[in-house]
Write an enzyme that holds these catalytic residues in place. Structure first.
Site, PDB file in Angstrom:
ATOM      1  N   GLU A  49       0.875  -1.168   0.000  1.00 40.87           N
ATOM      2  CA  GLU A  49       0.000   0.000   0.000  1.00 40.87           C
ATOM      3  C   GLU A  49       0.909   1.213   0.000  1.00 40.87           C
ATOM      4  O   GLU A  49       1.601   1.486   0.978  1.00 40.87           O
ATOM      5  CB  GLU A  49      -0.929   0.038   1.216  1.00 40.87           C
ATOM      6  CG  GLU A  49      -1.876   1.237   1.142  1.00 40.87           C
ATOM      7  CD  GLU A  49      -2.686   1.477   2.407  1.00 40.87           C
ATOM      8  OE1 GLU A  49      -3.446   2.471   2.428  1.00 40.87           O
ATOM      9  OE2 GLU A  49      -2.546   0.716   3.383  1.00 40.87           O
ATOM     10  N   ASP A 123      -2.105  11.962  -2.800  1.00 48.82           N
ATOM     11  CA  ASP A 123      -2.145  13.367  -3.213  1.00 48.82           C
ATOM     12  C   ASP A 123      -2.159  13.438  -4.738  1.00 48.82           C
ATOM     13  O   ASP A 123      -1.265  12.886  -5.393  1.00 48.82           O
ATOM     14  CB  ASP A 123      -0.912  14.087  -2.663  1.00 48.82           C
ATOM     15  CG  ASP A 123      -1.007  15.599  -2.792  1.00 48.82           C
ATOM     16  OD1 ASP A 123      -1.639  16.086  -3.750  1.00 48.82           O
ATOM     17  OD2 ASP A 123      -0.437  16.297  -1.938  1.00 48.82           O
ATOM     18  N   THR A 197     -11.486   4.497   4.347  1.00 49.57           N
ATOM     19  CA  THR A 197     -10.423   5.160   5.103  1.00 49.57           C
ATOM     20  C   THR A 197     -10.954   6.449   5.733  1.00 49.57           C
ATOM     21  O   THR A 197     -12.053   6.920   5.418  1.00 49.57           O
ATOM     22  CB  THR A 197      -9.232   5.510   4.205  1.00 49.57           C
ATOM     23  OG1 THR A 197      -9.612   6.579   3.318  1.00 49.57           O
ATOM     24  CG2 THR A 197      -8.785   4.306   3.382  1.00 49.57           C
TER      25      THR A 197
END
Length: 217
Positions: A49, A123, A197
């Site tokens: 991840e 991002d 999340t």
């Protein structure tokens, strides 16, 4: 640095499921090529991840797939501490966390060592394409450590990153395996895509649409 953050940063290297390598240490070398044999002590597939934050996806996937090994990578140790301690509390032996810079990925894994990768709400770097984790320079880096036929999963709220990644897939002539423009509307029962999340919950509260791509590198 706030006291609680400082305490977490100091505790992080002491956690048995966490490896910290912000600087290369010849006396404490990274387990490059030895993740199966020395870290996990099994032959299960390794899944990364990338930019894992608090590691919610690493933990969620590890619970879904006890037959795979998961490594969450990030440079932000304060957030990583949250995921690492949760994984320990849940007794998840198939999860590790690696604090490092993602552009140093090939310093920590050897060729053909990684089976799959997830990029979850990274991002989008609206003004800096080269810093996006699906930019060609990063794909080339992933190829250095991933097995032939390995796949990358992208889950994002960003239209910019979603469309950009599709353009890169086409330009690089990669195999697009899945393209879902509205995860929660069209795939509500998908166990992997249903992992929520902290940032995803905020995006959903703002009415944003969550998108997903899966492709071979």
């Amino acid at each position: 640095m706030p006291k609680i953050k400082q305490e977490r940063m100091e505790e992080l290297p002491k956690l048995k499921n966490t490896l910290v390598y912000t600087d290369f240490d010849k006396e404490n070398p990274a387990p490059k090529g030895k993740w199966n044999s020395e870290v996990f002590e099994n032959d299960q597939p390794i899944v990364l991840e990338l930019a894992c934050g608090k590691g919610e996806y690493s933990i969620g996937l590890a619970q879904l797939h006890p037959d795979k090994n998961f490594v969450g990578l990030d440079i932000k140790g304060n957030r990583m501490w949250v995921g690492a301690t949760e994984a320990l509390e849940k007794n998840l032996d198939n999860v590790r966390f690696l604090r490092c810079y993602i552009d140093h990925l090939d310093q920590f894994f050897v060729e053909n060592e990684v089976d799959e990768a997830w990029i979850v709400f990274s991002d989008p770097y609206i003004k800096k394409e080269r810093k996006r984790l699906t930019a060609p320079k990063f794909l080339e880096l992933y190829r250095k450590v991933m097995k032939p036929g390995a796949v990358i999963n992208l889950k994002t709220d960003s239209d910019v990153l979603y469309e950009y990644t599709k353009e890169v897939i086409e330009q690089e002539e990669l195999e697009l395996l899945d393209d879902e423009p509205n995860v929660h509307n069209n795939r509500p029962d998908d166990p992997e895509l249903s992992i929520i999340t902290y940032y995803e919950s905020m995006h959903l509260e703002k009415g944003k649409t969550i998108k997903y791509l899966k492709f071979r590198v």
